[in-house]
Motif scaffolding. Structure first.
Motif, PDB file in Angstrom:
ATOM      1  N   ARG A   1       0.866  -1.186   0.000  1.00 43.15           N
ATOM      2  CA  ARG A   1       0.000   0.000   0.000  1.00 43.15           C
ATOM      3  C   ARG A   1       0.898   1.230   0.000  1.00 43.15           C
ATOM      4  O   ARG A   1       1.724   1.390   0.887  1.00 43.15           O
ATOM      5  CB  ARG A   1      -0.885   0.012   1.254  1.00 43.15           C
TER       6      ARG A   1
ATOM      7  N   TRP B   1      -4.560  -0.098  -4.860  1.00 43.65           N
ATOM      8  CA  TRP B   1      -5.878  -0.349  -4.265  1.00 43.65           C
ATOM      9  C   TRP B   1      -6.865   0.786  -4.448  1.00 43.65           C
ATOM     10  O   TRP B   1      -8.076   0.575  -4.413  1.00 43.65           O
ATOM     11  CB  TRP B   1      -5.736  -0.696  -2.775  1.00 43.65           C
TER      12      TRP B   1
ATOM     13  N   TRP C   1      -7.232   4.538   3.126  1.00 46.29           N
ATOM     14  CA  TRP C   1      -6.870   3.714   4.277  1.00 46.29           C
ATOM     15  C   TRP C   1      -7.088   4.497   5.567  1.00 46.29           C
ATOM     16  O   TRP C   1      -6.799   5.687   5.634  1.00 46.29           O
ATOM     17  CB  TRP C   1      -5.402   3.282   4.169  1.00 46.29           C
TER      18      TRP C   1
ATOM     19  N   CYS D   1      -0.894   4.355   7.721  1.00 42.83           N
ATOM     20  CA  CYS D   1      -1.109   5.180   6.522  1.00 42.83           C
ATOM     21  C   CYS D   1      -1.530   6.571   6.960  1.00 42.83           C
ATOM     22  O   CYS D   1      -2.686   6.963   6.820  1.00 42.83           O
ATOM     23  CB  CYS D   1      -2.163   4.561   5.615  1.00 42.83           C
TER      24      CYS D   1
END
Length: 203
Positions: free
Chosen positions: A157, A165, A169, A174
């Motif tokens: 990620r 994706w 998040w 993140c």
């Protein structure tokens, strides 16, 4: 409301856009078997019986492609690097990740929560996991191409609302300017002795 059997899919009392996403593609196929991976034990009956389920088969990047707003998917022009954005792939749940978007819920949805969580695998193995093809995932990308990828690419990620994706998040790994995610090697849930320990995969 209720929908009749059509295009090989069984009838359902309601269609949920997250879990029953194959229904939206049904007019373009000749058989529901295209949604059934032969490497799982889920079986085509999961899709052809009444009140069918798409569990333990393929997943659709629901939150990333719709932003979980219950409307039509994003246009290709709205995606960051479409050739790198995940669309349909081997999975445990049909809708990784709808709901809370963090690494723990992603691992759970992909059936890769090997050593922790309520649905951890027995003995660290499950043939319905996202990595069921000899430790790799078959992936279809937003530009239409498909290829096999390893867990490093599947779970990486880079930040919120970017490839692969396209998800916002909401976990502590993140955060910061631009909501940049920590590298996979530093993730609290992935690695030796963590929830997803690649050494525990058995094929």
């Amino acid at each position: 409301g209720p929908v009749p059997a059509a295009n090989g899919l069984g009838p359902r009392s309601v269609i949920n856009p997250t879990a029953q996403w194959p229904w939206w593609y049904a007019p373009y196929i000749k058989s529901a078997n295209v949604f059934d991976c032969p490497m799982t034990n889920a079986g085509a009956e999961n899709l052809t019986n009444a009140e069918w389920s798409n569990q333990d088969n393929y997943g659709y990047n629901y939150d990333g492609l719709s932003q979980d707003v219950g409307t039509l998917a994003r246009n290709l022009s709205q995606l960051d690097r479409p050739a790198e954005v995940f669309v349909v792939f081997d999975s445990g749940d049909p809708d990784p990740v709808s709901g809370t978007n963090n690494m723990e819920s992603l691992l759970e949805a992909l059936d890769l929560n090997l050593t922790c969580g309520a649905n951890r695998f027995n003995n660290g193995y499950n043939d319905l996991a996202a990595l069921r093809h000899q430790g790799r995932t078959n992936m279809v990308f937003a530009d239409g191409h498909a290829k096999s990828i390893g867990y490093q690419q599947l779970l990486e990620r880079y930040g919120s609302n970017v490839a692969p994706w396209m998800i916002n998040w909401n976990d502590p790994t993140c955060t910061g300017p631009g909501e940049v995610c920590v590298p996979l090697k530093d993730d609290a849930f992935v690695g030796p002795g963590k929830c997803f320990d690649p050494s525990k995969l058995k094929f």
